[in-house]
Design a protein around this motif. Structure first.
Motif, PDB file in Angstrom:
ATOM      1  N   ILE A 100      42.982 -36.649   7.305  1.00 56.84           N
ATOM      2  CA  ILE A 100      42.894 -37.989   7.584  1.00 56.84           C
ATOM      3  C   ILE A 100      40.894 -38.375   6.938  1.00 56.84           C
ATOM      4  CG2 ILE A 100      42.261 -39.026   9.788  1.00 56.84           C
ATOM      5  CD1 ILE A 100      44.234 -37.848  11.447  1.00 56.84           C
ATOM      6  N   GLY A 101      41.572 -40.269   6.741  1.00 53.97           N
ATOM      7  CA  GLY A 101      39.829 -40.734   5.739  1.00 53.97           C
ATOM      8  C   GLY A 101      39.582 -40.076   4.508  1.00 53.97           C
ATOM      9  N   TYR A 102      38.666 -40.197   4.160  1.00 58.21           N
ATOM     10  CA  TYR A 102      38.607 -39.969   2.523  1.00 58.21           C
ATOM     11  C   TYR A 102      38.697 -38.667   1.812  1.00 58.21           C
ATOM     12  CZ  TYR A 102      36.738 -41.070  -1.453  1.00 58.21           C
ATOM     13  OH  TYR A 102      36.096 -41.164  -3.205  1.00 58.21           O
ATOM     14  N   PRO A 103      39.213 -38.577   1.278  1.00 58.77           N
ATOM     15  CA  PRO A 103      39.891 -39.540  -0.484  1.00 58.77           C
ATOM     16  C   PRO A 103      41.977 -40.103   0.299  1.00 58.77           C
ATOM     17  CG  PRO A 103      40.365 -37.221  -1.224  1.00 58.77           C
ATOM     18  CD  PRO A 103      39.535 -37.131   0.506  1.00 58.77           C
ATOM     19  N   ALA A 104      42.180 -39.704   0.755  1.00 59.79           N
ATOM     20  CA  ALA A 104      43.763 -39.955   1.138  1.00 59.79           C
ATOM     21  C   ALA A 104      43.356 -41.843   2.228  1.00 59.79           C
ATOM     22  CB  ALA A 104      44.693 -39.799   2.878  1.00 59.79           C
ATOM     23  N   THR A 105      42.520 -41.947   2.364  1.00 61.35           N
ATOM     24  CA  THR A 105      42.230 -43.385   2.586  1.00 61.35           C
ATOM     25  C   THR A 105      40.866 -44.242   1.898  1.00 61.35           C
ATOM     26  OG1 THR A 105      41.262 -42.910   4.666  1.00 61.35           O
ATOM     27  CG2 THR A 105      43.727 -43.943   4.838  1.00 61.35           C
ATOM     28  N   ASP A 106      40.709 -44.917   1.859  1.00 59.54           N
ATOM     29  CA  ASP A 106      39.675 -45.477   1.131  1.00 59.54           C
ATOM     30  C   ASP A 106      38.577 -45.192   2.235  1.00 59.54           C
ATOM     31  OD1 ASP A 106      39.006 -48.180  -0.572  1.00 59.54           O
ATOM     32  OD2 ASP A 106      37.680 -48.856   1.342  1.00 59.54           O
ATOM     33  N   LEU A 107      36.900 -45.492   1.335  1.00 58.60           N
ATOM     34  CA  LEU A 107      36.256 -44.600   1.970  1.00 58.60           C
ATOM     35  C   LEU A 107      35.555 -46.155   3.223  1.00 58.60           C
ATOM     36  CD1 LEU A 107      32.945 -43.881  -0.344  1.00 58.60           C
ATOM     37  CD2 LEU A 107      33.629 -42.831   1.306  1.00 58.60           C
ATOM     38  N   ALA A 108      35.825 -46.781   3.378  1.00 57.60           N
ATOM     39  CA  ALA A 108      35.349 -48.084   4.194  1.00 57.60           C
ATOM     40  C   ALA A 108      36.479 -48.524   4.888  1.00 57.60           C
ATOM     41  CB  ALA A 108      34.952 -49.256   3.872  1.00 57.60           C
ATOM     42  N   ALA A 109      37.739 -47.237   5.271  1.00 54.84           N
ATOM     43  CA  ALA A 109      38.321 -47.162   5.967  1.00 54.84           C
ATOM     44  C   ALA A 109      38.368 -46.949   7.126  1.00 54.84           C
ATOM     45  CB  ALA A 109      39.905 -46.893   4.721  1.00 54.84           C
ATOM     46  N   PRO A 110      39.072 -47.288   8.844  1.00 51.69           N
ATOM     47  CA  PRO A 110      38.216 -46.932   9.692  1.00 51.69           C
ATOM     48  C   PRO A 110      38.350 -45.353   9.954  1.00 51.69           C
ATOM     49  CG  PRO A 110      39.698 -48.496  10.227  1.00 51.69           C
ATOM     50  CD  PRO A 110      40.098 -48.646   8.544  1.00 51.69           C
ATOM     51  N   GLU A 111      39.741 -44.744   9.323  1.00 44.94           N
ATOM     52  CA  GLU A 111      40.010 -43.728   9.532  1.00 44.94           C
ATOM     53  C   GLU A 111      39.057 -42.556   9.228  1.00 44.94           C
ATOM     54  OE1 GLU A 111      41.831 -45.347   8.698  1.00 44.94           O
ATOM     55  OE2 GLU A 111      44.387 -45.168   9.203  1.00 44.94           O
ATOM     56  N   SER A 112      38.540 -43.359   7.632  1.00 43.94           N
ATOM     57  CA  SER A 112      37.187 -42.253   6.836  1.00 43.94           C
ATOM     58  C   SER A 112      35.614 -42.698   7.476  1.00 43.94           C
ATOM     59  CB  SER A 112      36.530 -43.331   5.809  1.00 43.94           C
ATOM     60  OG  SER A 112      38.419 -42.827   4.810  1.00 43.94           O
ATOM     61  N   LEU A 113      35.995 -43.644   8.575  1.00 40.90           N
ATOM     62  CA  LEU A 113      34.521 -43.925   9.363  1.00 40.90           C
ATOM     63  C   LEU A 113      34.552 -43.056  10.948  1.00 40.90           C
ATOM     64  CD1 LEU A 113      34.311 -47.892   9.072  1.00 40.90           C
ATOM     65  CD2 LEU A 113      33.030 -46.001   7.873  1.00 40.90           C
ATOM     66  N   VAL A 114      35.624 -42.900  10.955  1.00 32.92           N
ATOM     67  CA  VAL A 114      35.948 -41.921  12.774  1.00 32.92           C
ATOM     68  C   VAL A 114      35.543 -40.435  11.773  1.00 32.92           C
ATOM     69  CG1 VAL A 114      37.318 -39.945  13.533  1.00 32.92           C
ATOM     70  CG2 VAL A 114      37.628 -42.417  13.408  1.00 32.92           C
ATOM     71  N   VAL A 115      35.348 -40.298  10.624  1.00 31.71           N
ATOM     72  CA  VAL A 115      35.378 -38.671  10.290  1.00 31.71           C
ATOM     73  C   VAL A 115      34.014 -38.969   9.717  1.00 31.71           C
ATOM     74  CG1 VAL A 115      35.677 -36.964   8.357  1.00 31.71           C
ATOM     75  CG2 VAL A 115      37.458 -38.324   9.132  1.00 31.71           C
ATOM     76  N   VAL A 116      33.110 -39.540   8.944  1.00 27.94           N
ATOM     77  CA  VAL A 116      32.272 -39.755   8.850  1.00 27.94           C
ATOM     78  C   VAL A 116      31.004 -39.800  10.095  1.00 27.94           C
ATOM     79  CG1 VAL A 116      30.032 -41.610   7.632  1.00 27.94           C
ATOM     80  CG2 VAL A 116      32.142 -41.401   6.740  1.00 27.94           C
ATOM     81  N   HIS A 117      31.126 -40.847  11.267  1.00 27.49           N
ATOM     82  CA  HIS A 117      30.838 -40.951  12.302  1.00 27.49           C
ATOM     83  C   HIS A 117      30.731 -39.542  12.643  1.00 27.49           C
ATOM     84  CE1 HIS A 117      30.761 -44.923  11.190  1.00 27.49           C
ATOM     85  NE2 HIS A 117      29.163 -45.006  12.036  1.00 27.49           N
ATOM     86  N   LEU A 118      31.885 -38.760  13.932  1.00 31.12           N
ATOM     87  CA  LEU A 118      31.972 -37.256  13.865  1.00 31.12           C
ATOM     88  C   LEU A 118      30.674 -37.029  12.996  1.00 31.12           C
ATOM     89  CD1 LEU A 118      34.861 -37.329  14.671  1.00 31.12           C
ATOM     90  CD2 LEU A 118      33.884 -37.067  16.023  1.00 31.12           C
ATOM     91  N   VAL A 119      30.515 -36.739  11.718  1.00 28.19           N
ATOM     92  CA  VAL A 119      29.718 -35.644  11.131  1.00 28.19           C
ATOM     93  C   VAL A 119      28.303 -35.847  11.604  1.00 28.19           C
ATOM     94  CG1 VAL A 119      29.160 -34.929   8.450  1.00 28.19           C
ATOM     95  CG2 VAL A 119      31.565 -35.274   8.935  1.00 28.19           C
ATOM     96  N   VAL A 120      27.886 -37.267  10.899  1.00 24.48           N
ATOM     97  CA  VAL A 120      27.070 -37.926  10.796  1.00 24.48           C
ATOM     98  C   VAL A 120      26.619 -37.789  12.703  1.00 24.48           C
ATOM     99  CG1 VAL A 120      25.490 -39.759  10.133  1.00 24.48           C
ATOM    100  CG2 VAL A 120      26.836 -38.805   8.785  1.00 24.48           C
TER     101      VAL A 120
END
Lengths: 188, 467
Positions: free
Chosen positions: B32-52
């Motif tokens: 789920i998320g980048y690189p399967a989807t775009d960096l700015a895609a909501p799926e990527s943003l889920v992962v990014v915000h969970l980490v950050v």
């Protein structure tokens, strides 16, 4: 004296005459002088000292008074009687002299009776050595230690055990100098 | 007033943070998320915000709640608010993830979750910032550490404000802001403020203190730390100016972003040079596991900071930029946090369990609480996953990236188990374990402080010390 005394500046203006308190009659009558002493301290004018006369050397009172900002100077009167002059010490500028949390009364402490060089030890060994050494001292005894670092985690433990401390880095900044004054009661 | 040796909820912050890291890694392993989807895609943003937010910011917050009071020798201001802060941020983060899940089309809940999430997360971190600022007061700013934290907190506030604005735009509740083209142009500045300013600069400040403390090294000259702080502050002012320009309807151009990235990278390289010096001049001969593992983190910082500005400036492919950001976030920030967690948790547990007994009873060494070499294996697994993940992202091998993250996830899970064992004193020699009712609790605050056996002097009998 290995640790430089904190700078004290004389208070400005004329100092009021010391208040006199002789608790020997109270002690002779078997009464508790502690409350009377504290009431006398509360009634002191700013900058005023307290001259206390007692039929013993009131060592534990020194740390009580130190916490209230008074340094003690005592001398024996003979026959077991003691006179102690508790004088308010000028505010210590801790930002330039002593680490935050240092006791402002350190300038009035006795000279250390034990000195430890802990600079080569890995933490928390210096903390362990200092706490162990303090257990063997009597209340009021002072310990001096040299450390490689500021022992930030030792300070809360000293406070918990009712010891007082004062410390700073030496001018070159490489060595931390620490004075600890044993508080509380002696261990059995 | 006795100074509290422990922040009451630090272990809980760490536990929640580690859980959310494992959750984010689990999503990445699932593809789920980048690189399967775009960096700015909501799926990527889920992962990014969970980490950050979930992992790095909560772990940093727990560490700051612990260290700021100790370093300025003052009790934590507004201490009872630590748990409400944690709950508010976690609920806000859950709402944010739920909001992104609407955008991703996973759920059909309302998008109004987004601004609510923004407000909750902002409220939680604002109270945290007030607790830290109130603890430090003017005294904290005398120390370089305090200044780094102060600039980090200012960046955090700017990142939160921009994040909340984005959330309102996503929810369709801020058309006037959307017209200012804050999205997507503003996201790079938001990321620079959050990652570079809040997490990066605060990690520099904490790093200077922890590295000097654990290595027994003298602090670097103040001048050098001030240079790092100045570069960082310039970068964050540039990022803030970029956001403000977008808000005012102006185009900040690529130069502002390049200036911010460049100044941050310079700060990182200067900091990295200082850290290498701290290792060189250390008094401590043998390196403990946390300081060995931190070498990997510092190497990741050096490589990432050196390569990212040219990559951005010369328009390298998104793959390369993403790989370098991944290296910085997982190699440096995560690696550093995981490594130091081992030391912080074991030391705080040791203090909690044995601090009152030192000098009175035999106590174990701090290192006896940590199981080696298992702990080292989990950390090595994390760093192996980071190296493999960075390479996989750079060459666009999505399948290999998932395998690499699986190694990171195994490392995280293994370390979490080790930290629970540390809290439970599982690896301490049985004769040195405190009685069951006096043991440290895994998540809950320490029990009420032990009474000193030195009662105040109240009687003549106690005053009289004549032999």
């Amino acid at each position: 004296m290995p640790l430089s005394r904190p700078p004290t500046s004389s208070t400005e203006g004329p100092e009021p005459n010391p208040r006199e308190l002789d608790v020997r009659p109270l002690l002779k009558a078997g009464q508790e002088p502690f409350e009377v002493i504290m009431a006398a301290v509360d009634a002191l004018a700013p900058g005023q000292s307290l001259r206390l006369v007692a039929s013993f050397r009131p060592v534990p009172l020194f740390s009580v008074m130190a916490r209230r900002g008074y340094a003690a100077a005592d001398h024996a009167l003979g026959d077991g009687d003691w006179e102690v002059l508790f004088s308010p010490h000028a505010e210590v500028r801790t930002d330039e002299a002593l680490a935050v949390g240092s006791s402002p009364a350190a300038a009035a402490w006795a000279d250390p009776i034990e000195a430890l060089d802990l600079r080569e030890l890995d933490p928390p060994e210096p903390m362990i050595r200092i706490l162990e050494a303090l257990e063997d001292l009597q209340p009021g005894d002072v310990l001096f230690a040299l450390l490689a670092r500021e022992p930030v985690f030792l300070f809360p433990e000293l406070t918990t055990r009712a010891h007082e401390w004062a410390g700073n880095f030496e001018a070159q900044g490489g060595t931390y100098r620490l004075l600890v004054r044993r508080g509380g009661s002696p261990r059995e | 007033m006795p100074l509290a040796a422990h922040s009451h909820w630090t272990m809980t912050f760490f536990a929640v943070a580690l859980t959310l890291l494992a959750g984010a890694e689990g999503l990445m392993v699932a593809g789920i998320g980048y690189p399967a989807t775009d960096l700015a895609a909501p799926e990527s943003l889920v992962v990014v915000h969970l980490v950050v937010i979930g992992w790095l910011s909560l772990a940093m917050s727990g560490a700051l709640l612990q260290f700021v009071p100790v370093l300025v020798s003052r009790p934590l201001a507004f201490a009872p608010l630590a748990l409400p802060v944690l709950v508010t941020i976690v609920v806000g983060l859950a709402a944010l993830v739920a909001g992104f899940s609407v955008l991703a089309g996973w759920t059909d809940w309302t998008l109004d979750l987004m601004p609510v999430a923004g407000l909750l997360i902002t409220a939680g971190f604002t109270v945290l910032a007030l607790m830290l600022a109130g603890t430090m007061g003017g005294a904290g700013l005398v120390q370089p550490f305090g200044r780094f934290v102060a600039v980090g907190l200012a960046s955090l506030m700017a990142a939160l404000a921009s994040g909340t604005a984005f959330a309102a735009i996503f929810a369709g509740r801020a058309d006037w802001l959307a017209a200012a083209s804050l999205l997507p142009e503003g996201t790079r500045f938001h990321a620079l403020l959050g990652l570079g300013g809040w997490l990066g600069l605060t990690a520099f400040g904490v790093g200077y203190r922890l590295f000097a403390m654990f290595l027994l090294s003298p602090d670097p000259p103040r001048r050098r730390m001030a240079a790092v702080l100045a570069c960082g502050a310039i970068a964050l002012l540039a990022a803030g100016a970029g956001l403000a320009a977008l808000g005012a309807g102006l185009d900040p151009g690529d130069l502002v972003e390049a200036a911010a990235v460049g100044a941050l990278a310079l700060a990182a390289l200067l900091h990295g040079r200082d850290v290498v010096m701290l290792y060189r001049v250390r008094h401590r001969k043998g390196l403990e596991i946390n300081m060995r593992a931190s070498i990997g983190a510092v190497a990741a910082l050096g490589i990432g900071a050196a390569l990212l500005p040219p990559a951005v400036l010369f328009g390298a492919s998104e793959r390369v930029v993403a790989a370098l950001v991944f290296l910085l976030v997982f190699g440096w920030l995560s690696g550093l946090t995981l490594a130091q967690l081992v030391k912080i948790v074991s030391f705080m547990t040791w203090l909690e369990a044995y601090g009152g007994q030192i000098g009175r009873r035999r106590v174990p060494q701090v290192g006896a609480l940590v199981a080696m070499p298992r702990t080292a294996i989990w950390l090595a697994l994390h760093f192996a996953g980071v190296v493999a993940g960075t390479l996989a992202l750079a060459i666009g091998a999505a399948g290999s990236f998932r395998l690499a993250i699986l190694a990171c996830l195994a490392g995280t899970a293994g370390l979490a188990v080790e930290l629970v064992r540390v809290r439970r004193l599982c690896d301490v020699e049985p004769s040195l374990r405190p009685p069951v009712d006096a043991r440290t609790r895994i998540l809950l605050p320490p029990r009420p402080p032990r009474r000193t056996d030195d009662a105040p002097i109240t009687t003549t009998h106690q005053l009289d010390r004549r032999p």
